[in-house]
Design an enzyme around this catalytic site. Structure first.
Site, PDB file in Angstrom:
ATOM      1  N   GLY A   1       0.840  -1.212   0.000  1.00 33.41           N
ATOM      2  CA  GLY A   1       0.000   0.000   0.000  1.00 33.41           C
ATOM      3  C   GLY A   1       0.865   1.247   0.000  1.00 33.41           C
ATOM      4  N   GLY A   2       2.061   1.115  -0.563  1.00 30.47           N
ATOM      5  CA  GLY A   2       3.048   2.204  -0.538  1.00 30.47           C
ATOM      6  C   GLY A   2       2.708   3.379  -1.430  1.00 30.47           C
TER       7      GLY A   2
ATOM      8  N   GLY B   1       1.138   5.475   2.684  1.00 32.45           N
ATOM      9  CA  GLY B   1       2.388   5.057   2.038  1.00 32.45           C
ATOM     10  C   GLY B   1       3.195   6.247   1.551  1.00 32.45           C
TER      11      GLY B   1
ATOM     12  N   TYR C   1     -15.272  -4.642   6.476  1.00 27.52           N
ATOM     13  CA  TYR C   1     -13.934  -4.081   6.729  1.00 27.52           C
ATOM     14  C   TYR C   1     -13.496  -4.405   8.163  1.00 27.52           C
ATOM     15  CZ  TYR C   1     -10.554  -0.139   7.236  1.00 27.52           C
ATOM     16  OH  TYR C   1      -9.449   0.655   7.448  1.00 27.52           O
TER      17      TYR C   1
ATOM     18  N   ASN D   1      -9.132   8.422  12.222  1.00 26.60           N
ATOM     19  CA  ASN D   1      -9.285   8.855  10.819  1.00 26.60           C
ATOM     20  C   ASN D   1      -8.020   9.606  10.377  1.00 26.60           C
ATOM     21  OD1 ASN D   1     -11.937   8.179  11.703  1.00 26.60           O
ATOM     22  ND2 ASN D   1     -12.785   9.356  10.001  1.00 26.60           N
TER      23      ASN D   1
ATOM     24  N   ARG E   1     -15.408  18.249  -3.157  1.00 28.91           N
ATOM     25  CA  ARG E   1     -16.696  18.884  -3.461  1.00 28.91           C
ATOM     26  C   ARG E   1     -16.621  20.403  -3.329  1.00 28.91           C
ATOM     27  NH1 ARG E   1     -20.904  17.963  -0.522  1.00 28.91           N
ATOM     28  NH2 ARG E   1     -20.007  16.937   1.312  1.00 28.91           N
TER      29      ARG E   1
ATOM     30  N   ARG F   1     -15.224  12.950  15.482  1.00 26.91           N
ATOM     31  CA  ARG F   1     -14.106  12.146  14.985  1.00 26.91           C
ATOM     32  C   ARG F   1     -12.777  12.715  15.488  1.00 26.91           C
ATOM     33  NH1 ARG F   1     -17.846   9.452  13.839  1.00 26.91           N
ATOM     34  NH2 ARG F   1     -18.459   8.531  11.857  1.00 26.91           N
TER      35      ARG F   1
ATOM     36  N   ASP G   1     -25.292   9.322   8.935  1.00 24.18           N
ATOM     37  CA  ASP G   1     -24.281   9.869   9.846  1.00 24.18           C
ATOM     38  C   ASP G   1     -23.190   8.852  10.163  1.00 24.18           C
ATOM     39  OD1 ASP G   1     -24.887  12.486  10.368  1.00 24.18           O
ATOM     40  OD2 ASP G   1     -26.095  12.058  12.151  1.00 24.18           O
TER      41      ASP G   1
HETATM   42  P1  NAP Z   1      -5.341   4.355   0.247  1.00 25.41           P
HETATM   43  O1  NAP Z   1      -4.828   5.733   0.082  1.00 25.41           O
HETATM   44  O2  NAP Z   1      -6.663   4.001  -0.318  1.00 25.41           O
HETATM   45  O3  NAP Z   1      -4.248   3.354  -0.308  1.00 25.41           O
HETATM   46  C1  NAP Z   1      -4.507   1.988  -0.374  1.00 25.41           C
HETATM   47  C2  NAP Z   1      -3.248   1.312  -0.820  1.00 25.41           C
HETATM   48  O4  NAP Z   1      -3.504  -0.106  -0.892  1.00 25.41           O
HETATM   49  C3  NAP Z   1      -2.781   1.759  -2.209  1.00 25.41           C
HETATM   50  O5  NAP Z   1      -1.367   1.816  -2.206  1.00 25.41           O
HETATM   51  C4  NAP Z   1      -3.268   0.632  -3.113  1.00 25.41           C
HETATM   52  O6  NAP Z   1      -2.454   0.444  -4.263  1.00 25.41           O
HETATM   53  C5  NAP Z   1      -3.095  -0.573  -2.184  1.00 25.41           C
HETATM   54  N1  NAP Z   1      -3.943  -1.685  -2.561  1.00 25.41           N
HETATM   55  C6  NAP Z   1      -5.292  -1.760  -2.553  1.00 25.41           C
HETATM   56  N2  NAP Z   1      -5.708  -2.952  -3.010  1.00 25.41           N
HETATM   57  C7  NAP Z   1      -4.580  -3.659  -3.315  1.00 25.41           C
HETATM   58  C8  NAP Z   1      -4.344  -4.950  -3.853  1.00 25.41           C
HETATM   59  N3  NAP Z   1      -5.342  -5.786  -4.159  1.00 25.41           N
HETATM   60  N4  NAP Z   1      -3.062  -5.323  -4.046  1.00 25.41           N
HETATM   61  C9  NAP Z   1      -2.038  -4.500  -3.748  1.00 25.41           C
HETATM   62  N5  NAP Z   1      -2.189  -3.282  -3.232  1.00 25.41           N
HETATM   63  C10 NAP Z   1      -3.459  -2.868  -3.036  1.00 25.41           C
HETATM   64  O7  NAP Z   1      -5.421   3.932   1.784  1.00 25.41           O
HETATM   65  P2  NAP Z   1      -4.757   4.619   3.079  1.00 25.41           P
HETATM   66  O8  NAP Z   1      -5.745   5.602   3.578  1.00 25.41           O
HETATM   67  O9  NAP Z   1      -3.359   4.996   2.795  1.00 25.41           O
HETATM   68  O10 NAP Z   1      -4.790   3.383   4.088  1.00 25.41           O
HETATM   69  C11 NAP Z   1      -3.622   2.735   4.538  1.00 25.41           C
HETATM   70  C12 NAP Z   1      -3.988   1.816   5.683  1.00 25.41           C
HETATM   71  O11 NAP Z   1      -4.515   2.584   6.758  1.00 25.41           O
HETATM   72  C13 NAP Z   1      -5.073   0.796   5.341  1.00 25.41           C
HETATM   73  O12 NAP Z   1      -4.741  -0.452   5.876  1.00 25.41           O
HETATM   74  C14 NAP Z   1      -6.322   1.360   5.984  1.00 25.41           C
HETATM   75  O13 NAP Z   1      -7.231   0.336   6.316  1.00 25.41           O
HETATM   76  C15 NAP Z   1      -5.746   2.038   7.193  1.00 25.41           C
HETATM   77  N6  NAP Z   1      -6.553   3.143   7.747  1.00 25.41           N
HETATM   78  C16 NAP Z   1      -6.930   4.191   6.946  1.00 25.41           C
HETATM   79  C17 NAP Z   1      -7.664   5.243   7.519  1.00 25.41           C
HETATM   80  C18 NAP Z   1      -8.060   6.450   6.709  1.00 25.41           C
HETATM   81  O14 NAP Z   1      -8.755   7.334   7.268  1.00 25.41           O
HETATM   82  N7  NAP Z   1      -7.648   6.593   5.459  1.00 25.41           N
HETATM   83  C19 NAP Z   1      -8.001   5.214   8.883  1.00 25.41           C
HETATM   84  C20 NAP Z   1      -7.571   4.130   9.662  1.00 25.41           C
HETATM   85  C21 NAP Z   1      -6.842   3.106   9.076  1.00 25.41           C
HETATM   86  P3  NAP Z   1      -2.667   1.301  -5.644  1.00 25.41           P
HETATM   87  O15 NAP Z   1      -3.055   2.692  -5.253  1.00 25.41           O
HETATM   88  O16 NAP Z   1      -1.314   1.217  -6.305  1.00 25.41           O
HETATM   89  O17 NAP Z   1      -3.757   0.619  -6.397  1.00 25.41           O
HETATM   90  P1  GDP Z   2     -16.143   7.097   9.094  1.00 25.89           P
HETATM   91  O1  GDP Z   2     -15.382   8.043   9.958  1.00 25.89           O
HETATM   92  O2  GDP Z   2     -15.540   5.748   9.013  1.00 25.89           O
HETATM   93  O3  GDP Z   2     -17.597   7.055   9.479  1.00 25.89           O
HETATM   94  O4  GDP Z   2     -16.111   7.578   7.590  1.00 25.89           O
HETATM   95  P2  GDP Z   2     -16.039   8.981   6.831  1.00 25.89           P
HETATM   96  O5  GDP Z   2     -14.686   9.536   6.827  1.00 25.89           O
HETATM   97  O6  GDP Z   2     -16.668   8.681   5.506  1.00 25.89           O
HETATM   98  O7  GDP Z   2     -16.897  10.039   7.698  1.00 25.89           O
HETATM   99  C1  GDP Z   2     -18.242   9.930   7.710  1.00 25.89           C
HETATM  100  C2  GDP Z   2     -18.929  11.097   8.407  1.00 25.89           C
HETATM  101  O8  GDP Z   2     -18.763  12.322   7.686  1.00 25.89           O
HETATM  102  C3  GDP Z   2     -20.415  10.790   8.410  1.00 25.89           C
HETATM  103  O9  GDP Z   2     -21.010  11.392   9.535  1.00 25.89           O
HETATM  104  C4  GDP Z   2     -20.876  11.467   7.098  1.00 25.89           C
HETATM  105  O10 GDP Z   2     -22.252  11.735   7.099  1.00 25.89           O
HETATM  106  C5  GDP Z   2     -20.029  12.739   7.144  1.00 25.89           C
HETATM  107  N1  GDP Z   2     -19.790  13.405   5.839  1.00 25.89           N
HETATM  108  C6  GDP Z   2     -20.131  14.690   5.537  1.00 25.89           C
HETATM  109  N2  GDP Z   2     -19.776  15.004   4.285  1.00 25.89           N
HETATM  110  C7  GDP Z   2     -19.164  13.899   3.772  1.00 25.89           C
HETATM  111  C8  GDP Z   2     -18.540  13.616   2.505  1.00 25.89           C
HETATM  112  O11 GDP Z   2     -18.464  14.422   1.587  1.00 25.89           O
HETATM  113  N3  GDP Z   2     -18.007  12.356   2.360  1.00 25.89           N
HETATM  114  C9  GDP Z   2     -18.051  11.417   3.363  1.00 25.89           C
HETATM  115  N4  GDP Z   2     -17.476  10.208   3.157  1.00 25.89           N
HETATM  116  N5  GDP Z   2     -18.625  11.657   4.553  1.00 25.89           N
HETATM  117  C10 GDP Z   2     -19.179  12.883   4.753  1.00 25.89           C
END
Ligand code: NAP
Ligand code: GDP
Length: 321
Positions: A8-9, A14, A136, A165, A187, A215, A277
């Site tokens: 996920g680099g 990454g 998930y 988050n 948006r 959050r 929500d």
């Molecule tokens: P992201 O920006 O969506 O990146 C996902 C990464 O996973 C990308 O590098 C993607 O590769 C790779 N990937 C997805 N499917 C794959 C597959 N089948 N094979 C190989 N690589 C694959 O996600 P992120 O937000 O950086 O998340 C990183 C970690 O943090 C995840 O484990 C996620 O569950 C965790 N996390 C995220 C959040 C958040 O708010 N974003 C919060 C808590 C935990 P490509 O882009 O090259 O396709």
């Molecule tokens: P969560 O933290 O895992 O629930 O996921 P999100 O990052 O998608 O946050 C969701 C919260 O933000 C919910 O309360 C949504 O109703 C609110 N929200 C408001 N505007 C947006 C938007 O444009 N995108 C998303 N994904 N959520 C939104």
């Protein structure tokens, strides 16, 4: 010499790890940041080839099917299956190829829905997750079970972090997939560019849901620094929450206000309560982190939002949108 493979680099976290390593300069570690073009990690043979080629001694495992509330609600089966496959392929291949440490990524949104607050590392398995993202959540929870099983059977130090988050540069801005911050950035940018001729006072930005859910948000560059500390210095199989303090929790409406300030948007912010929500709150305690790193200072939320908005504007063409 350590060789660190980041799965996920190419994603949000990454890219932040890559930026941090670059800034830090040379160490006794060599890093490789793999994206899905290097290997589809839902496929065991492709996973084995990547590990055979890169020969990592250490792994930061980020690769996952990831998305915000609305993407999860519509795709629980895919979130469950893809993430189960990716996690099993990565952990078993890391074990077979002799990796001594793996740090995987859970999330505060996998905690039990009905719970007491603040939530901590001991509570991951204490009850069903919120119904919006059970696919998930169960796939992620099993990483912790699997880490313990590799430790019981083989003495492996495979551990996990539990971030709140996350947001920052290189986020995923696709409206149907994105989390709240990149979703709102996309948006609001669209509204501002498409309604350039409308008077500011007549512009209306819609916040999905009531705007009331709470959050905790961590800036991706802070998380990267903390994950590298976990890789180098945290030697326990038990998960560790990587989150800002409880006092830094914000409402979704406050998030919209911070993004509006960063864009210098002076129009109205209106809540659309016909939209879901999700979980009302998932307040997590970072007491364990604080006991180990008491002095750590998180980047101020408004500053990090400003930097993230600036990044989106300057990198609009390449951004995932
Ligand atoms: P992201 O920006 O969506 O990146 C996902 C990464 O996973 C990308 O590098 C993607 O590769 C790779 N990937 C997805 N499917 C794959 C597959 N089948 N094979 C190989 N690589 C694959 O996600 P992120 O937000 O950086 O998340 C990183 C970690 O943090 C995840 O484990 C996620 O569950 C965790 N996390 C995220 C959040 C958040 O708010 N974003 C919060 C808590 C935990 P490509 O882009 O090259 O396709
Ligand atoms: P969560 O933290 O895992 O629930 O996921 P999100 O990052 O998608 O946050 C969701 C919260 O933000 C919910 O309360 C949504 O109703 C609110 N929200 C408001 N505007 C947006 C938007 O444009 N995108 C998303 N994904 N959520 C939104």
């Amino acid at each position: 010499m350590k060789k660190v493979l980041v799965t996920g680099g190419t994603g949000l976290v990454g890219k932040a790890l890559e930026a941090f390593i670059k800034k830090e300069g040379p160490t006794d570690e060599e890093w490789y940041f793999a994206g899905s073009k290097d290997a589809d990690l839902t496929n065991l043979a492709a996973t084995q080839s990547l590990f055979a080629k890169e020969k990592p001694t250490h792994v930061i495992h980020l690769a996952a099917m990831v998305g915000g509330l609305f993407h999860n609600m519509n795709n629980n089966l895919d979130f469950l299956r893809n993430n189960l496959l990716i996690n099993d392929n990565v952990l078993q291949t890391a074990h077979e190829q002799g990796c001594t440490k793996v740090v995987s990524c859970l999330s505060t949104c996998i905690f039990p829905d009905k719970t007491t607050y603040p939530i901590d590392e001991t509570m991951v398995h204490n009850g069903p997750p919120h119904p919006s993202n059970y696919g998930y959540s169960y796939a992620k929870r099993l990483i912790d079970i699997q880490n313990h099983a590799y430790n019981d059977k083989y003495g492996r130090l495979y551990t996990s972090v539990i971030p709140c988050n996350i947001f920052g540069p290189h986020d995923n801005y696709k409206p149907e997939v994105s989390h709240v911050i990149p979703g709102m950035i996309n948006r609001m940018h669209k509204l501002i560019t498409e309604q350039a001729d409308t008077p500011e006072s007549e512009k209306v930005f819609t916040v999905f849901g009531s705007g009331k859910p709470l959050r905790q948000f961590i800036y991706s560059l802070d998380l990267a620094e903390l994950m590298i500390w976990v890789l180098r210095s945290y030697d326990s199989v038990e998960p560790i929450v990587l989150s800002v303090d409880e006092a830094q929790e914000v409402t979704i409406f406050e998030v919209a206000q911070a993004i509006a300030t960063a864009f210098e948007f002076k129009g109205k912010l209106v809540c659309d309560t016909s939209k879901a929500d999700g979980q009302y709150k998932k307040t997590a305690s970072n007491a364990k982190l604080r006991s180990l790193l008491p002095e750590y200072t998180f980047t101020d939320f408004e500053t990090a939002i400003k930097t993230s908005v600036e990044w989106y504007r300057s990198n609009y063409e390449q951004a995932r949108k």
